[in-house]
Scaffold this motif. Structure first.
Motif, PDB file in Angstrom:
ATOM      1  N   MET A  30       0.856  -1.320  -0.044  1.00 14.85           N
ATOM      2  CA  MET A  30      -0.049  -0.055   0.059  1.00 14.85           C
ATOM      3  C   MET A  30       0.926   1.450  -0.100  1.00 14.85           C
ATOM      4  O   MET A  30       1.869   1.266   0.775  1.00 14.85           O
ATOM      5  N   GLU A  31       0.514   2.170  -1.022  1.00 15.44           N
ATOM      6  CA  GLU A  31       1.508   3.310  -0.829  1.00 15.44           C
ATOM      7  C   GLU A  31       1.228   4.253   0.220  1.00 15.44           C
ATOM      8  O   GLU A  31       0.183   4.109   0.738  1.00 15.44           O
ATOM      9  N   THR A  32       2.111   5.077   0.883  1.00  9.65           N
ATOM     10  CA  THR A  32       2.054   6.014   1.805  1.00  9.65           C
ATOM     11  C   THR A  32       1.275   6.992   1.372  1.00  9.65           C
ATOM     12  O   THR A  32       1.567   7.798   0.317  1.00  9.65           O
ATOM     13  N   LYS A  33       0.014   7.375   2.010  1.00  8.63           N
ATOM     14  CA  LYS A  33      -0.548   8.664   1.676  1.00  8.63           C
ATOM     15  C   LYS A  33      -0.920   9.339   2.949  1.00  8.63           C
ATOM     16  O   LYS A  33      -0.829   8.814   4.241  1.00  8.63           O
ATOM     17  N   ARG A  34      -1.117  10.671   2.851  1.00 13.88           N
ATOM     18  CA  ARG A  34      -1.471  11.332   3.860  1.00 13.88           C
ATOM     19  C   ARG A  34      -3.037  11.343   3.965  1.00 13.88           C
ATOM     20  O   ARG A  34      -3.703  11.294   3.130  1.00 13.88           O
ATOM     21  N   VAL A  35      -3.254  11.430   5.286  1.00 23.29           N
ATOM     22  CA  VAL A  35      -4.850  11.523   5.719  1.00 23.29           C
ATOM     23  C   VAL A  35      -5.786  12.396   4.691  1.00 23.29           C
ATOM     24  O   VAL A  35      -6.775  12.424   4.237  1.00 23.29           O
ATOM     25  N   THR A  36      -4.959  13.639   4.687  1.00 19.33           N
ATOM     26  CA  THR A  36      -5.451  15.003   4.166  1.00 19.33           C
ATOM     27  C   THR A  36      -5.778  14.681   2.823  1.00 19.33           C
ATOM     28  O   THR A  36      -6.737  15.414   1.984  1.00 19.33           O
ATOM     29  N   ASP A  37      -5.025  13.799   1.962  1.00 18.81           N
ATOM     30  CA  ASP A  37      -4.917  13.568   0.468  1.00 18.81           C
ATOM     31  C   ASP A  37      -6.052  12.285   0.314  1.00 18.81           C
ATOM     32  O   ASP A  37      -6.136  12.046  -0.966  1.00 18.81           O
ATOM     33  N   MET A  38      -6.379  11.461   1.400  1.00 19.73           N
ATOM     34  CA  MET A  38      -7.442  10.559   1.113  1.00 19.73           C
ATOM     35  C   MET A  38      -8.840  11.018   0.758  1.00 19.73           C
ATOM     36  O   MET A  38      -9.281  11.998   1.557  1.00 19.73           O
ATOM     37  N   THR A  39      -9.394   9.873   0.096  1.00 22.10           N
ATOM     38  CA  THR A  39     -10.871  10.354   0.067  1.00 22.10           C
ATOM     39  C   THR A  39     -11.624   9.666   1.212  1.00 22.10           C
ATOM     40  O   THR A  39     -10.977   8.851   1.786  1.00 22.10           O
ATOM     41  N   VAL A  40     -12.793  10.027   1.289  1.00 22.41           N
ATOM     42  CA  VAL A  40     -13.478   9.501   2.318  1.00 22.41           C
ATOM     43  C   VAL A  40     -13.553   7.928   2.350  1.00 22.41           C
ATOM     44  O   VAL A  40     -13.401   7.267   3.280  1.00 22.41           O
ATOM     45  N   ASP A  41     -13.727   7.544   1.137  1.00 24.09           N
ATOM     46  CA  ASP A  41     -13.888   5.941   1.030  1.00 24.09           C
ATOM     47  C   ASP A  41     -12.914   5.304   1.476  1.00 24.09           C
ATOM     48  O   ASP A  41     -12.353   4.199   1.719  1.00 24.09           O
ATOM     49  N   GLU A  42     -11.606   5.795   0.923  1.00 19.65           N
ATOM     50  CA  GLU A  42     -10.268   5.288   1.070  1.00 19.65           C
ATOM     51  C   GLU A  42      -9.924   5.336   2.662  1.00 19.65           C
ATOM     52  O   GLU A  42      -9.274   4.433   3.215  1.00 19.65           O
ATOM     53  N   LEU A  43     -10.370   6.409   3.382  1.00 18.38           N
ATOM     54  CA  LEU A  43     -10.324   6.614   4.861  1.00 18.38           C
ATOM     55  C   LEU A  43     -10.870   5.651   5.729  1.00 18.38           C
ATOM     56  O   LEU A  43     -10.494   4.744   6.609  1.00 18.38           O
ATOM     57  N   LYS A  44     -12.052   5.214   5.147  1.00 20.14           N
ATOM     58  CA  LYS A  44     -12.970   4.191   5.833  1.00 20.14           C
ATOM     59  C   LYS A  44     -12.263   2.979   5.422  1.00 20.14           C
ATOM     60  O   LYS A  44     -12.310   2.036   6.317  1.00 20.14           O
ATOM     61  N   ALA A  45     -11.881   2.637   4.297  1.00 25.49           N
ATOM     62  CA  ALA A  45     -11.264   1.217   3.837  1.00 25.49           C
ATOM     63  C   ALA A  45      -9.866   0.962   4.831  1.00 25.49           C
ATOM     64  O   ALA A  45      -9.703  -0.115   5.287  1.00 25.49           O
ATOM     65  N   LEU A  46      -9.125   2.071   5.058  1.00 24.71           N
ATOM     66  CA  LEU A  46      -7.964   2.012   6.012  1.00 24.71           C
ATOM     67  C   LEU A  46      -8.494   1.784   7.253  1.00 24.71           C
ATOM     68  O   LEU A  46      -7.838   0.704   8.083  1.00 24.71           O
ATOM     69  N   ILE A  47      -9.690   2.255   8.053  1.00 18.88           N
ATOM     70  CA  ILE A  47      -9.926   2.316   9.071  1.00 18.88           C
ATOM     71  C   ILE A  47     -10.350   0.757   9.368  1.00 18.88           C
ATOM     72  O   ILE A  47     -10.191   0.076  10.128  1.00 18.88           O
ATOM     73  N   VAL A  48     -11.507   0.307   8.503  1.00 21.86           N
ATOM     74  CA  VAL A  48     -11.847  -1.194   8.517  1.00 21.86           C
ATOM     75  C   VAL A  48     -10.571  -2.238   8.424  1.00 21.86           C
ATOM     76  O   VAL A  48     -10.731  -3.142   9.170  1.00 21.86           O
ATOM     77  N   GLU A  49      -9.577  -1.993   7.571  1.00 20.25           N
ATOM     78  CA  GLU A  49      -8.661  -2.774   7.533  1.00 20.25           C
ATOM     79  C   GLU A  49      -7.582  -2.989   8.867  1.00 20.25           C
ATOM     80  O   GLU A  49      -7.258  -4.027   9.327  1.00 20.25           O
ATOM     81  N   ILE A  50      -7.507  -1.873   9.386  1.00 21.43           N
ATOM     82  CA  ILE A  50      -6.727  -1.560  10.879  1.00 21.43           C
ATOM     83  C   ILE A  50      -7.570  -2.585  12.061  1.00 21.43           C
ATOM     84  O   ILE A  50      -7.000  -2.989  12.636  1.00 21.43           O
ATOM     85  N   VAL A  51      -8.960  -2.212  12.034  1.00 21.39           N
ATOM     86  CA  VAL A  51      -9.788  -2.735  12.873  1.00 21.39           C
ATOM     87  C   VAL A  51      -9.843  -4.321  12.473  1.00 21.39           C
ATOM     88  O   VAL A  51      -9.415  -5.056  13.884  1.00 21.39           O
ATOM     89  N   ASP A  52      -9.931  -4.607  11.568  1.00 18.77           N
ATOM     90  CA  ASP A  52      -9.782  -6.131  11.225  1.00 18.77           C
ATOM     91  C   ASP A  52      -8.441  -7.098  11.734  1.00 18.77           C
ATOM     92  O   ASP A  52      -8.645  -7.828  12.254  1.00 18.77           O
ATOM     93  N   GLU A  53      -7.576  -6.205  11.472  1.00 17.91           N
ATOM     94  CA  GLU A  53      -6.065  -6.649  11.808  1.00 17.91           C
ATOM     95  C   GLU A  53      -5.996  -6.813  13.208  1.00 17.91           C
ATOM     96  O   GLU A  53      -5.448  -7.658  13.862  1.00 17.91           O
ATOM     97  N   ARG A  54      -6.570  -5.762  14.096  1.00 13.34           N
ATOM     98  CA  ARG A  54      -6.595  -5.661  15.576  1.00 13.34           C
ATOM     99  C   ARG A  54      -7.445  -6.899  16.084  1.00 13.34           C
ATOM    100  O   ARG A  54      -7.169  -7.578  17.105  1.00 13.34           O
ATOM    101  N   LEU A  55      -8.447  -7.109  15.482  1.00 16.72           N
ATOM    102  CA  LEU A  55      -9.378  -8.260  15.908  1.00 16.72           C
ATOM    103  C   LEU A  55      -8.812  -9.398  15.902  1.00 16.72           C
ATOM    104  O   LEU A  55      -8.884 -10.534  16.534  1.00 16.72           O
ATOM    105  N   ARG A  56      -8.057  -9.723  14.453  1.00 16.39           N
ATOM    106  CA  ARG A  56      -7.418 -10.889  14.268  1.00 16.39           C
ATOM    107  C   ARG A  56      -6.384 -11.215  15.217  1.00 16.39           C
ATOM    108  O   ARG A  56      -6.160 -12.419  15.776  1.00 16.39           O
TER     109      ARG A  56
END
Length: 69
Positions: A1-27
């Protein structure tokens, strides 16, 4: 995954990142957690439960006092 600043992300990209982090932590939590019998958990809850002293005001009484101020 390329490194992006949060301010450069779309709302959908930010949501996907959050879901990915939460899923990883739950696993990771599932892998690390120890399996305790339910009765042991219930016994622990009973031991750590706080009981108010006799004559203490109920939560309803406390709420009414706050409301009436």
């Amino acid at each position: 995954m390329e490194t992006k600043r949060v301010t450069d992300m779309t709302v959908d990209e930010l949501k996907a990142l959050i879901v990915e982090i939460v899923d990883e932590r739950l696993r990771n939590k599932e892998q690390r957690s120890e399996k305790r019998p339910l009765q042991e958990i219930f016994d622990s809850i009973d031991r750590h439960r706080w009981t108010p002293p006799p004559g203490a005001k109920s939560s309803l009484e406390l709420l009414r006092e706050d409301r009436d101020r």
